[in-house]
Design an enzyme around this catalytic site. Sequence first.
Site, PDB file in Angstrom:
ATOM      1  N   ARG A  27       0.885   9.136  -4.325  1.00 59.80           N
ATOM      2  CA  ARG A  27      -0.204   8.222  -4.690  1.00 59.80           C
ATOM      3  C   ARG A  27      -1.390   9.015  -5.225  1.00 59.80           C
ATOM      4  O   ARG A  27      -1.523  10.207  -4.976  1.00 59.80           O
ATOM      5  CB  ARG A  27      -0.610   7.378  -3.479  1.00 59.80           C
ATOM      6  N   LYS A  56       1.486  12.907   8.929  1.00 62.27           N
ATOM      7  CA  LYS A  56       2.177  12.051   7.967  1.00 62.27           C
ATOM      8  C   LYS A  56       3.675  12.393   7.931  1.00 62.27           C
ATOM      9  O   LYS A  56       4.056  13.549   7.782  1.00 62.27           O
ATOM     10  CB  LYS A  56       1.546  12.245   6.587  1.00 62.27           C
ATOM     11  N   ARG A 109      -9.595   7.154   5.455  1.00 62.98           N
ATOM     12  CA  ARG A 109      -9.181   8.227   6.371  1.00 62.98           C
ATOM     13  C   ARG A 109      -9.742   7.954   7.752  1.00 62.98           C
ATOM     14  O   ARG A 109     -10.923   7.698   7.899  1.00 62.98           O
ATOM     15  CB  ARG A 109      -9.738   9.579   5.909  1.00 62.98           C
TER      16      ARG A 109
HETATM   17  C1  BTN Z   1       2.422   9.102  -1.141  1.00 64.76           C
HETATM   18  O1  BTN Z   1       1.659   9.801  -1.819  1.00 64.76           O
HETATM   19  O2  BTN Z   1       2.243   8.957   0.070  1.00 64.76           O
HETATM   20  C2  BTN Z   1       3.595   8.417  -1.808  1.00 64.76           C
HETATM   21  C3  BTN Z   1       4.763   9.336  -1.929  1.00 64.76           C
HETATM   22  C4  BTN Z   1       5.983   8.704  -2.566  1.00 64.76           C
HETATM   23  C5  BTN Z   1       7.081   9.711  -2.804  1.00 64.76           C
HETATM   24  C6  BTN Z   1       8.365   9.072  -3.238  1.00 64.76           C
HETATM   25  S1  BTN Z   1       9.731  10.173  -3.189  1.00 64.76           S
HETATM   26  C7  BTN Z   1      10.721   9.020  -4.019  1.00 64.76           C
HETATM   27  C8  BTN Z   1       9.850   8.403  -5.083  1.00 64.76           C
HETATM   28  N1  BTN Z   1       9.854   9.200  -6.281  1.00 64.76           N
HETATM   29  C9  BTN Z   1       8.657   9.711  -6.561  1.00 64.76           C
HETATM   30  O3  BTN Z   1       8.404  10.433  -7.534  1.00 64.76           O
HETATM   31  N2  BTN Z   1       7.778   9.343  -5.635  1.00 64.76           N
HETATM   32  C10 BTN Z   1       8.387   8.483  -4.638  1.00 64.76           C
END
Ligand code: BTN
Length: 322
Positions: A122, A187, A318
């Site tokens: 994100r 996390k 946060r």
């Molecule tokens: C975050 O930042 O918390 C979200 C992370 C999401 C990661 C997943 S892994 C599978 C899918 N492909 C990606 O490129 N991102 C999501």
Amino acid sequence: MDIHSLLKLLSDGQYHSGSELGASLGVTRAAVWKALKRLTQFNLEIKSDKNRGYQLVGGLELLDCDAIEELLPEKTKSSISLTLALKVDSTNLRLLEINDNGGRQNRYSVSMAEMQTAGRGRRGQPWISPFGKNIYLSIGFNLPGGVEVLNGLSLVVGIAVIRMLRSQGIEGAKLKWPNDIWIGSKKLGGILVELKGEATTDWYVVAGIGLNVRMTELDGRNIDQLWTSICEHHECSRNRLAAGLIENLVEVLCLFKEQGFDGFMGEWSQYDLLKGRQVKLSAGNIEGVATGIDSKGALLVDTGDEQLTVNAGEVSVRPNET
Ligand code: BTN
């Protein structure tokens, strides 16, 4: 030669001689040696010993589509198409580019990978995606148009993840609004929902889930926040986790398409990590107490002076204390 087959042979973590590998794969020892060199792209530790052959240090549980499908109920199996790659840029990107369910309403495309070279997190952050350690899974589907149909969408994906974890005996995971998965103050995973389309047509939704399963300190050295992996809390199999995730995602998303977010609010609140906690909004440097979510999935924050409604994607939140 198919390096996936070579990896399967090495995945037991035992030594295998070049001639044994060649015989199993129907190729020469020289071809095996060349294929072993291609495995360096996955940053795996492969030892070679003059007498004993080659060893994938520590072994690994490779993802396996057949094994995953075998664990799925018939109903789920018939509504998905599942693809698995050893290495992709991003499973989300693969689905966004293919958009391959051709408008069929009750179909779900699932894309998984052993490694992502440009995993997307994100707010434009990278998602660290080492080979064979974690789950990188995206699910793509059509959703009838309109802006309101998106309310709570990313939150229900989080519910599917928590249901899966609980069903596999992994207790104590919570959702940090909007859709991080945490255990304690660390996390465990994250969700990135991306959309194609516009309010007047169908959306093509891609929900990507990243879950740390067996990440090492070395793999995670560049992550700028506290993190944890499922194996620190519970014994687990990546194939079982993936199957459970797919089953729960399809179930939750089918219901969400029919009924929207309302029916999920109560359950989301049970997993709400922030409720009752002092939080800080990154936008505007505002502080307050998180009091839950509204029927659109927005976070409610009581600043003392007013009750703020914080929409997904506008701010980051946060906890001051974790
Ligand atoms: C975050 O930042 O918390 C979200 C992370 C999401 C990661 C997943 S892994 C599978 C899918 N492909 C990606 O490129 N991102 C999501």
